[in-house]
Motif scaffolding. Structure first.
Motif, PDB file in Angstrom:
ATOM      1  N   MET A   1       0.827  -1.214   0.000  1.00  0.00           N
ATOM      2  CA  MET A   1       0.000   0.000   0.000  1.00  0.00           C
ATOM      3  C   MET A   1       0.860   1.263   0.000  1.00  0.00           C
ATOM      4  O   MET A   1       0.487   2.280  -0.601  1.00  0.00           O
ATOM      5  CB  MET A   1      -0.942  -0.014   1.206  1.00  0.00           C
ATOM      6  CG  MET A   1      -1.971  -1.142   1.185  1.00  0.00           C
ATOM      7  SD  MET A   1      -2.830  -1.319  -0.402  1.00  0.00           S
ATOM      8  CE  MET A   1      -3.785   0.206  -0.408  1.00  0.00           C
ATOM      9  N   ASP A   2       2.026   1.213   0.645  1.00  0.00           N
ATOM     10  CA  ASP A   2       2.954   2.363   0.607  1.00  0.00           C
ATOM     11  C   ASP A   2       3.434   2.614  -0.821  1.00  0.00           C
ATOM     12  O   ASP A   2       3.560   3.751  -1.263  1.00  0.00           O
ATOM     13  CB  ASP A   2       4.160   2.100   1.519  1.00  0.00           C
ATOM     14  CG  ASP A   2       3.806   2.186   3.000  1.00  0.00           C
ATOM     15  OD1 ASP A   2       2.714   2.711   3.313  1.00  0.00           O
ATOM     16  OD2 ASP A   2       4.618   1.718   3.831  1.00  0.00           O
ATOM     17  N   TYR A   3       3.697   1.503  -1.531  1.00  0.00           N
ATOM     18  CA  TYR A   3       4.118   1.626  -2.930  1.00  0.00           C
ATOM     19  C   TYR A   3       3.010   2.271  -3.770  1.00  0.00           C
ATOM     20  O   TYR A   3       3.275   3.169  -4.586  1.00  0.00           O
ATOM     21  CB  TYR A   3       4.456   0.239  -3.488  1.00  0.00           C
ATOM     22  CG  TYR A   3       4.713   0.225  -4.974  1.00  0.00           C
ATOM     23  CD1 TYR A   3       5.986   0.459  -5.472  1.00  0.00           C
ATOM     24  CD2 TYR A   3       3.682  -0.028  -5.882  1.00  0.00           C
ATOM     25  CE1 TYR A   3       6.232   0.452  -6.845  1.00  0.00           C
ATOM     26  CE2 TYR A   3       3.917  -0.036  -7.247  1.00  0.00           C
ATOM     27  CZ  TYR A   3       5.199   0.205  -7.726  1.00  0.00           C
ATOM     28  OH  TYR A   3       5.428   0.200  -9.077  1.00  0.00           O
ATOM     29  N   LYS A   4       1.788   1.803  -3.560  1.00  0.00           N
ATOM     30  CA  LYS A   4       0.670   2.351  -4.324  1.00  0.00           C
ATOM     31  C   LYS A   4       0.500   3.845  -4.063  1.00  0.00           C
ATOM     32  O   LYS A   4       0.280   4.635  -4.995  1.00  0.00           O
ATOM     33  CB  LYS A   4      -0.626   1.606  -3.974  1.00  0.00           C
ATOM     34  CG  LYS A   4      -1.824   2.103  -4.778  1.00  0.00           C
ATOM     35  CD  LYS A   4      -3.092   1.341  -4.443  1.00  0.00           C
ATOM     36  CE  LYS A   4      -4.232   1.857  -5.311  1.00  0.00           C
ATOM     37  NZ  LYS A   4      -5.507   1.167  -5.017  1.00  0.00           N
ATOM     38  N   GLU A   5       0.615   4.243  -2.813  1.00  0.00           N
ATOM     39  CA  GLU A   5       0.451   5.656  -2.453  1.00  0.00           C
ATOM     40  C   GLU A   5       1.514   6.520  -3.128  1.00  0.00           C
ATOM     41  O   GLU A   5       1.209   7.568  -3.702  1.00  0.00           O
ATOM     42  CB  GLU A   5       0.540   5.807  -0.932  1.00  0.00           C
ATOM     43  CG  GLU A   5       0.284   7.231  -0.452  1.00  0.00           C
ATOM     44  CD  GLU A   5       0.365   7.356   1.058  1.00  0.00           C
ATOM     45  OE1 GLU A   5       0.312   8.503   1.541  1.00  0.00           O
ATOM     46  OE2 GLU A   5       0.487   6.323   1.755  1.00  0.00           O
ATOM     47  N   LEU A   6       2.777   6.077  -3.078  1.00  0.00           N
ATOM     48  CA  LEU A   6       3.864   6.848  -3.676  1.00  0.00           C
ATOM     49  C   LEU A   6       3.718   6.969  -5.188  1.00  0.00           C
ATOM     50  O   LEU A   6       3.817   8.071  -5.752  1.00  0.00           O
ATOM     51  CB  LEU A   6       5.208   6.190  -3.339  1.00  0.00           C
ATOM     52  CG  LEU A   6       6.435   6.811  -4.009  1.00  0.00           C
ATOM     53  CD1 LEU A   6       6.735   8.177  -3.416  1.00  0.00           C
ATOM     54  CD2 LEU A   6       7.642   5.900  -3.910  1.00  0.00           C
TER      55      LEU A   6
ATOM     56  N   TRP B   1       2.161   5.277 -11.530  1.00  0.00           N
ATOM     57  CA  TRP B   1       1.168   4.191 -11.605  1.00  0.00           C
ATOM     58  C   TRP B   1       0.410   4.203 -12.941  1.00  0.00           C
ATOM     59  O   TRP B   1       0.446   3.206 -13.675  1.00  0.00           O
ATOM     60  CB  TRP B   1       0.219   4.321 -10.416  1.00  0.00           C
ATOM     61  CG  TRP B   1      -0.819   3.237 -10.286  1.00  0.00           C
ATOM     62  CD1 TRP B   1      -1.958   3.096 -11.024  1.00  0.00           C
ATOM     63  CD2 TRP B   1      -0.815   2.146  -9.353  1.00  0.00           C
ATOM     64  NE1 TRP B   1      -2.669   2.006 -10.603  1.00  0.00           N
ATOM     65  CE2 TRP B   1      -1.985   1.407  -9.586  1.00  0.00           C
ATOM     66  CE3 TRP B   1       0.047   1.749  -8.348  1.00  0.00           C
ATOM     67  CZ2 TRP B   1      -2.316   0.276  -8.832  1.00  0.00           C
ATOM     68  CZ3 TRP B   1      -0.276   0.622  -7.605  1.00  0.00           C
ATOM     69  CH2 TRP B   1      -1.440  -0.101  -7.853  1.00  0.00           C
ATOM     70  N   PRO B   2      -0.276   5.330 -13.306  1.00  0.00           N
ATOM     71  CA  PRO B   2      -0.992   5.322 -14.593  1.00  0.00           C
ATOM     72  C   PRO B   2      -0.050   5.256 -15.797  1.00  0.00           C
ATOM     73  O   PRO B   2      -0.400   4.651 -16.817  1.00  0.00           O
ATOM     74  CB  PRO B   2      -1.778   6.639 -14.574  1.00  0.00           C
ATOM     75  CG  PRO B   2      -1.091   7.504 -13.573  1.00  0.00           C
ATOM     76  CD  PRO B   2      -0.512   6.572 -12.561  1.00  0.00           C
ATOM     77  N   ALA B   3       1.141   5.843 -15.667  1.00  0.00           N
ATOM     78  CA  ALA B   3       2.085   5.808 -16.790  1.00  0.00           C
ATOM     79  C   ALA B   3       2.535   4.371 -17.064  1.00  0.00           C
ATOM     80  O   ALA B   3       2.657   3.952 -18.224  1.00  0.00           O
ATOM     81  CB  ALA B   3       3.299   6.691 -16.474  1.00  0.00           C
TER      82      ALA B   3
END
Length: 364
Positions: A290-295, A302-304
């Motif tokens: 979840m920390d990875y997702k937030e960053l 993420w979208p790129a």
């Protein structure tokens, strides 16, 4: 004469007429089976079933995706096309590790943690197929018995069938269907440390590598390329007497990861220890994800990355379709055998034979 016949009938050699045996399958049972056997579904049946999260219909749709029959493939592509607007809203996590690391136990433990947090989890497990018989055990549902019975989890083992690219593409398509069915966390469990990880890495948001401590030289037991792909390394079975070894391995992996070039995501790969069997520090693994997702959401990586993956799979699909079309041409099939004989008998070079075959193909 009659008395002799009577005596002969009582002889030990006389064989009585046998009794007619009942049919091996009860006619009544056959009739009931035919009444309740699966009816063929229309495109709308599939779409509506997937939208409402019907697991039976989702499973049948994935079976169509995995089928090599042209009619099934055509219907599968129609289903995927209509499900595409509903997909893309999940977190996709690739999980791999060395043999014996306990991937199934880990997935069951982490899956339980995730579903407790009100998420819906789909596990797509790629099972190795025999090169000789082409068969697969597909035993993940057996190994993950608790998770398989969890109403918020869906487990689908798929055979690798000796085709890395094909399975990877079909796994991606299956993942899209699961997302359309409302699963917001997708696990893709790979066969093991090898080439399949490269394909899986190209379709997930987060790549988790499971390792063991005390199983020999920690840094020689795995390819550098796999470690470079990992967003986190979880050292499993960190319990009892193995805990000190796990902490030592954690320090070694942390040192090794600092030697790699920085990731374009801006994320520094983390190393954690856990015990899936005893459910120790599994929540730490989830927090890392979840920390990875937030960053990566904040820095727009993420979208790129999702866009790059979509482009990659477009080209991969083109390559696969061209290859498949080439090998299914009747005249190419015939000439392949002749050209193969020429190559084996040194009448043509491998490159010359390939070029001539491609020239024949492109003339059409």
């Amino acid at each position: 004469m009659n008395s002799k016949n009577k005596k002969s009938n009582k002889s030990a050699l006389h064989v009585n007429k046998g009794v007619d045996q009942p049919p091996s399958i009860s006619p009544k049972a056959r009739k009931n089976f035919q009444k309740f056997r699966k009816k063929s579904l229309s495109l709308d049946d599939y779409i509506n079933g997937i939208k409402r999260g019907d697991r039976a219909i989702l499973s049948r749709a994935i079976t169509l995706v995995e089928s090599s029959l042209p009619a099934h493939q055509e219907l599968a592509q129609q289903i995927i096309e209509q499900c595409l607007p509903l997909a893309g809203n999940s977190m996709r996590i690739g999980i791999t590790g060395v043999p014996g690391v306990g991937k199934s136990t880990f997935i069951e433990s982490l899956g339980g943690e995730i579903t407790k947090r009100k998420h819906k989890l789909a596990v797509l497990a790629i099972d190795p197929s025999s090169e000789r018989s082409k068969g697969s055990i597909l035993g993940d549902k057996t190994r993950m018995e608790t998770l398989a019975n969890n109403p918020d989890a869906f487990i689908r083992p798929s055979p690798s069938a000796g085709s890395l690219g094909g399975v990877a593409r079909k796994t991606r398509e299956s993942m899209l269907l699961c997302e359309a069915a409302g699963f917001d966390i997708i696990f893709i469990e790979t066969v093991g440390v090898g080439q399949s990880e490269i394909a899986v890495h190209s379709m997930v948001d987060f790549f988790l590598l499971l390792m063991l401590a005390g199983a020999g030289d920690e840094l020689q037991g795995i390819k550098r390329g796999i470690m470079e792909m990992a967003d986190a390394i979880a050292i499993n079975k960190a319990d009892g007497n193995n805990k000190d070894k796990a902490n030592q391995a954690k320090a070694e992996y942390n040192s090794a990861l600092h030697l790699f070039p920085p990731s374009p995501s801006g994320w520094t790969p983390k190393v954690v220890t856990c015990s899936a069997l005893h459910n120790i520090d599994i929540d730490t693994v989830w927090k890392t994800i979840m920390d990875y997702k937030e960053l990566t959401t904040e820095n727009e990586y993420w979208p790129a990355k999702r866009n790059e993956q979509a482009k990659y799979w477009m080209y991969e699909t083109i390559n696969e379709k061209l290859k498949s079309h080439f090998y299914t041409q009747k005249d190419i099939k015939t000439k392949l055998q002749n050209f193969e004989a020429d190559v084996l008998n040194n009448r043509k070079s491998s490159f010359q034979a390939a070029q001539q075959l491609l020239d024949e193909y492109l003339k059409k």
